[in-house]
Design a protein around this motif. Structure first.
Motif, mmCIF file in Angstrom:
data_model
loop_
_atom_site.group_PDB
_atom_site.id
_atom_site.type_symbol
_atom_site.label_atom_id
_atom_site.label_comp_id
_atom_site.label_asym_id
_atom_site.label_seq_id
_atom_site.Cartn_x
_atom_site.Cartn_y
_atom_site.Cartn_z
ATOM 1 N N LEU A 39 0.636 -1.133 -0.039
ATOM 2 C CA LEU A 39 0.242 -0.146 -0.490
ATOM 3 C C LEU A 39 0.930 1.445 0.371
ATOM 4 C CD1 LEU A 39 -3.033 0.437 -0.012
ATOM 5 C CD2 LEU A 39 -3.146 1.176 2.616
ATOM 6 N N ALA A 40 2.066 1.156 0.587
ATOM 7 C CA ALA A 40 2.569 1.724 1.150
ATOM 8 C C ALA A 40 3.288 2.528 -0.659
ATOM 9 C CB ALA A 40 4.134 1.902 1.737
ATOM 10 N N VAL A 41 3.807 1.676 -1.531
ATOM 11 C CA VAL A 41 4.059 1.412 -2.659
ATOM 12 C C VAL A 41 3.159 1.678 -3.225
ATOM 13 C CG1 VAL A 41 4.749 0.583 -4.193
ATOM 14 C CG2 VAL A 41 5.917 0.248 -2.561
ATOM 15 N N VAL A 42 1.872 1.992 -3.598
ATOM 16 C CA VAL A 42 0.793 2.055 -4.268
ATOM 17 C C VAL A 42 0.826 2.824 -4.212
ATOM 18 C CG1 VAL A 42 -1.890 1.566 -5.471
ATOM 19 C CG2 VAL A 42 -0.232 -0.315 -5.290
ATOM 20 N N VAL A 43 0.209 3.928 -3.549
ATOM 21 C CA VAL A 43 -0.910 5.730 -3.230
ATOM 22 C C VAL A 43 0.031 6.561 -3.176
ATOM 23 C CG1 VAL A 43 -1.695 6.603 -1.591
ATOM 24 C CG2 VAL A 43 -2.101 3.965 -1.537
ATOM 25 N N PRO A 44 1.310 6.709 -2.878
ATOM 26 C CA PRO A 44 2.197 7.422 -2.612
ATOM 27 C C PRO A 44 2.634 8.185 -4.449
ATOM 28 C CG PRO A 44 2.883 6.898 -1.112
ATOM 29 C CD PRO A 44 2.129 5.552 -1.949
ATOM 30 N N TYR A 45 3.076 8.847 -5.330
ATOM 31 C CA TYR A 45 2.757 8.737 -6.842
ATOM 32 C C TYR A 45 4.124 8.405 -6.485
ATOM 33 C CZ TYR A 45 4.270 11.372 -10.536
ATOM 34 O OH TYR A 45 4.977 11.627 -12.282
ATOM 35 N N ARG A 46 5.398 9.287 -5.687
ATOM 36 C CA ARG A 46 6.874 8.726 -6.209
ATOM 37 C C ARG A 46 6.941 7.514 -6.162
ATOM 38 N NH1 ARG A 46 10.715 13.407 -4.764
ATOM 39 N NH2 ARG A 46 9.398 15.225 -5.020
ATOM 40 N N PRO A 47 6.844 6.805 -4.685
ATOM 41 C CA PRO A 47 6.720 4.428 -5.370
ATOM 42 C C PRO A 47 6.278 4.695 -5.816
ATOM 43 C CG PRO A 47 6.189 5.773 -3.374
ATOM 44 C CD PRO A 47 6.904 6.711 -3.776
ATOM 45 N N TRP A 48 4.980 5.129 -5.989
ATOM 46 C CA TRP A 48 3.974 4.624 -7.634
ATOM 47 C C TRP A 48 4.690 4.815 -8.910
ATOM 48 C CZ3 TRP A 48 1.285 1.175 -8.977
ATOM 49 C CH2 TRP A 48 0.026 1.103 -9.897
ATOM 50 N N ARG A 49 4.877 6.280 -9.296
ATOM 51 C CA ARG A 49 6.023 6.115 -10.525
ATOM 52 C C ARG A 49 6.587 5.584 -11.114
ATOM 53 N NH1 ARG A 49 7.883 6.642 -14.642
ATOM 54 N NH2 ARG A 49 8.087 8.731 -15.831
ATOM 55 N N LEU A 50 7.638 4.953 -9.657
ATOM 56 C CA LEU A 50 9.119 3.971 -10.435
ATOM 57 C C LEU A 50 8.175 2.200 -10.041
ATOM 58 C CD1 LEU A 50 11.578 2.870 -10.489
ATOM 59 C CD2 LEU A 50 11.972 2.737 -8.112
ATOM 60 N N ALA A 51 7.094 1.656 -9.549
ATOM 61 C CA ALA A 51 6.594 1.082 -9.039
ATOM 62 C C ALA A 51 5.657 0.356 -9.871
ATOM 63 C CB ALA A 51 6.120 0.673 -8.121
ATOM 64 N N ARG A 52 5.578 1.221 -11.104
ATOM 65 C CA ARG A 52 4.434 1.249 -11.985
ATOM 66 C C ARG A 52 4.456 0.125 -13.174
ATOM 67 N NH1 ARG A 52 0.342 2.568 -15.724
ATOM 68 N NH2 ARG A 52 -1.492 3.209 -15.494
ATOM 69 N N ASN A 53 6.017 0.007 -12.877
ATOM 70 C CA ASN A 53 6.493 -0.395 -14.104
ATOM 71 C C ASN A 53 6.629 -2.222 -14.295
ATOM 72 O OD1 ASN A 53 8.476 1.486 -16.291
ATOM 73 N ND2 ASN A 53 9.359 2.154 -13.889
ATOM 74 N N ALA A 54 6.367 -2.223 -12.864
ATOM 75 C CA ALA A 54 6.383 -3.535 -12.494
ATOM 76 C C ALA A 54 4.815 -4.252 -13.653
ATOM 77 C CB ALA A 54 6.072 -3.227 -11.406
ATOM 78 N N ILE A 55 3.751 -2.856 -13.255
ATOM 79 C CA ILE A 55 2.134 -3.516 -13.392
ATOM 80 C C ILE A 55 2.463 -3.186 -14.706
ATOM 81 C CG2 ILE A 55 -0.418 -2.248 -13.387
ATOM 82 C CD1 ILE A 55 0.479 -3.721 -10.861
ATOM 83 N N THR A 56 2.950 -2.617 -15.402
ATOM 84 C CA THR A 56 2.965 -2.080 -17.221
ATOM 85 C C THR A 56 3.747 -3.424 -17.316
ATOM 86 O OG1 THR A 56 3.359 0.129 -17.125
ATOM 87 C CG2 THR A 56 3.887 -1.578 -19.288
ATOM 88 N N ILE A 57 4.579 -4.438 -16.527
ATOM 89 C CA ILE A 57 4.734 -5.724 -17.327
ATOM 90 C C ILE A 57 3.692 -6.747 -17.768
ATOM 91 C CG2 ILE A 57 6.444 -7.179 -17.211
ATOM 92 C CD1 ILE A 57 8.536 -5.448 -15.447
ATOM 93 N N ALA A 58 3.389 -6.566 -16.588
ATOM 94 C CA ALA A 58 2.393 -7.152 -15.849
ATOM 95 C C ALA A 58 0.841 -7.529 -17.325
ATOM 96 C CB ALA A 58 1.540 -7.741 -14.859
#
Length: 243
Positions: A39-58
């Motif tokens: 949740l701490a990775v998904v909700v704030p913008y900055r960590p989500w901006r990086l972690a979203r690459n994994a969602i794009t892979i999926a």
């Protein structure tokens, strides 16, 4: 010779048991802590901006897998540094195969999370990590740009290192964070797409392509994306929490 054969058989059996055997469930606090990390990775913008690459892979992997399963020819996948992606396949420009391929993107991350939750619920922690690694290796073959290849290699390498070099407790914590991330992170992209469309952007989104293919309003496809992601989160969350 017989001794070598026996040793090889024993090693193979040990590897099989390690990958496909069951592992004990982690403590409940580990499951809850993993959800908090995701949740701490998904909700704030900055960590989500990086972690979203994994969602794009999926997301793009979902397009590619369904394209192959429906008989289309997969030409390649590109992943970009702005977390966008592109999957190119050949075949009929209309019809059920094209519709399923277009619908697979936004639904893939939450459905993968739901499948991961099902595996964790029956104790197949290591199998989940190895399956994820295998899927990433298969996807790497179809990547057609350097950034995409680097992203997939880093992600797959992380799964491989954790599954091979760490103990059961670390594997369990990592696996639960990953699955929670897919479930929670699978919800946000549909809301982002809805916001873009409200501002007049994303005119060639998956929802708009589906609308042109089916003559069903794009808003209905957005509703489907929301329904799949939220239902996956609810169902997967219950499995992970043992409810």
């Amino acid at each position: 010779m017989e001794s070598a054969t026996t040793t090889a058989s024993a090693s193979l059996a040990s590897l099989w048991d390690r990958v496909f055997g069951t592992q004990p469930d982690p403590d409940q606090w580990v499951v809850i802590a993993a959800a908090a990390v995701a949740l701490a990775v998904v909700v704030p913008y900055r960590p989500w901006r990086l972690a979203r690459n994994a969602i794009t892979i999926a997301h793009e992997g979902g397009h590619g897998l369904v394209a192959l399963l429906t008989g289309r020819r997969l030409d390649g996948i590109r992943l970009h540094s702005d977390t966008s992606g592109l999957t190119v396949s050949r075949g009929r420009p209309t019809g059920l195969g094209m519709i399923l391929t277009a619908a697979a993107g936004y639904t893939a991350p939450p459905l993968l999370g739901l499948g991961g939750a099902a595996l964790l619920a029956v104790g197949h922690i290591t199998a989940l990590l190895w399956l994820a690694t295998a899927l990433l290796v298969a996807m790497l073959v179809m990547i057609r740009n350097a950034y995409g290849a680097l992203t997939v290699v880093i992600t797959g390498g992380t799964f491989l290192l954790v599954s091979w070099l760490t103990g059961p407790q670390v594997q369990a914590a990592f696996a639960y964070v990953v699955v929670w991330f897919l479930l929670l992170g699978g919800v946000r992209p549909a809301f982002e797409l809805q916001a873009k469309r409200r501002r007049g952007g994303a005119g060639d989104s998956d929802a708009d392509q589906l609308s042109r293919l089916t003559h069903v309003p794009a808003g209905m496809w957005l509703f489907l994306f929301h329904a799949v992601s939220l239902c996956s989160l609810i169902g997967g969350g219950q499995w992970l929490l043992g409810l």
